[in-house]
Scaffold this active site. Structure first.
Site, PDB file in Angstrom:
ATOM      1  CB  SER A 115       3.803   5.948  71.243  1.00  0.00           C
ATOM      2  OG  SER A 115       4.233   4.866  72.540  1.00  0.00           O
TER       3      SER A 115
ATOM      4  CB  THR B 281      -1.074   5.193  71.506  1.00  0.00           C
ATOM      5  OG1 THR B 281      -0.005   5.357  71.766  1.00  0.00           O
ATOM      6  CG2 THR B 281      -1.563   3.692  70.869  1.00  0.00           C
TER       7      THR B 281
END
Ligand code: MG
Ligand code: ZN
Length: 387
Positions: free
Chosen positions: A93, A146
């Site tokens: 991520s 993220t």
């Protein structure tokens, strides 16, 4: 006489031509329903929604569980992105979000830095420099890979304390998520909640206090010590409500805004090989998508992009029932996979996101469409002042 008639006839035809030309100019979008046309003007606002680990099976699983309907079906401009990172066909991520935020393929675990660990200005930072209000929302810790990739620049995603420091020193107008521990239970003993307040942030730790914040203030809402509880453990609709609240606040800015909203835990359901966990998080994320679409439809100057950083679990659907919402899932791995993931877009510039593209192209399109320029040269991540 015949010649005169012919001349008049020709003039009449030319004038009719002129009239229809004028009409075209007055109603330039009259025939746009069937033919995609270039964006008439740049989107003032961009809402980027990232479903972490959200492949097509996660979406379809959510659709079955939600009795054959999702807000995602409202999108007409749909494409796919290739998710591989600089050093691996399967991204994590960190590299996945960094591809969106700085437009470069980075190595797995990178946060806002390119393959050489240089810190690049992110799309969020460029938007802020151009006077746009910016925001981050997540159902994980706000320091998680993220959201972190949009405001922080560190060589490894596990550097939560450093990421928290960069969040406090970022241009963010608002952030909503978990991870309070990285602000006030730190290895260096500092209280970043107090330091954020000194820097002009209103800091709150619950939704009620967030809703009572005065208008126009910068704020951080650290709602949980670490991640939000799972949907399957009773989390309510805080993600769509937070999205709606953030849109309300950010849209007060005259120069527009950039907002990133993450459905963080679709990925965690994949890692757990738990179909129910996946589909409940998927439905929750889809409700946040609905909030963004409702806003954009009314506003007319907002581009909404929904995508994923990668797929998780090699999730497949071997059966299900629209009536009961039951989903019979199967998995190939407890990790991420290499497959392409979808991208959905709505609003001015939506057609840029159609077709098969690189994940890094999303950055290029967002920068181009918002007419943003990078204002800071790449620099060593260590050069970013940390105390
Ligand atoms: Mg994530
Ligand atoms: Zn993951």
């Amino acid at each position: 006489m015949k010649t005169v008639h012919a001349v008049f006839a020709l003039l009449a035809v030319l004038m009719m031509g002129c009239n229809s030309q004028k009409e075209m100019l007055v109603h330039p979008t009259a025939s746009s329903a069937a033919i995609p046309i270039p964006a008439p003007k740049p989107p003032k606002n961009v809402i980027l929604l990232i479903g972490d680990g959200m492949g097509t099976s996660q979406i379809y699983g959510g659709m079955i569980a939600n009795h054959n309907v999702l807000a995602l079906e409202r999108f007409k401009h749909i494409g796919f992105i290739k998710t591989y990172s600089f050093d691996n066909i399967i991204t994590d991520s960190g590299a996945g979000a960094t591809a969106f935020s700085i437009g470069q393929k980075a190595y797995n675990n990178a946060i806002g830095v390119s393959a050489d660990t240089l810190a690049h200005e992110t799309v969020l930072e460029s938007a802020a420099k151009a006077g746009k209000a910016t925001g981050l929302i997540a159902t994980s810790s706000i320091t998680h890979a993220t959201p972190a990739s949009f405001v922080a620049h560190v060589p490894h995603r596990e550097m939560h304390d450093d990421i928290a420091w960069e969040i406090v020193n970022s241009p963010l107008q608002l952030f909503i998520g978990g991870g309070r521990q990285y602000f006030n239970k730190r290895e260096d003993g500092r209280d970043l909640i107090a330091e954020a307040q000194q820097r002009g942030y209103f800091m709150v730790d619950n939704e009620k206090a967030m809703n009572e914040l005065p208008a126009h203030v910068r704020f951080g809402a650290l709602l949980w010590e670490d991640a939000a509880p799972k949907k399957t453990d009773g989390r309510d609709d805080i993600l769509p409500r937070a999205t709606s609240f953030a849109l309300d606040r950010l849209s007060q800015n005259e120069k527009g805004f950039f907002l990133m909203v993450e459905g963080s835990q679709i990925d965690w359901g994949g890692h757990a090989n738990d179909a129910d966990y996946i589909v409940q998080e998927m439905i929750d994320f889809d409700k946040a998508v609905a909030m963004a679409l409702d806003f954009a439809e009314k506003d007319g100057e907002t581009l909404v992009i929904v995508t994923a950083d990668h797929e998780t679990g090699g999730f497949a659907i071997n059966g299900g029932d629209f009536k009961t919402g039951a989903v019979k899932g199967a998995f190939t791995t407890k990790k991420h996979t290499a497959v392409m993931v979808p991208v959905f877009a709505f609003g001015p510039g939506a057609e840029y996101f159609m077709g098969i593209q690189e994940n890094t192209d999303l950055y290029a399109h967002m920068m181009h469409l918002m007419e943003l320029k990078v204002s800071r040269a790449p620099q060593s991540w260590r050069a970013i002042k940390r105390n």
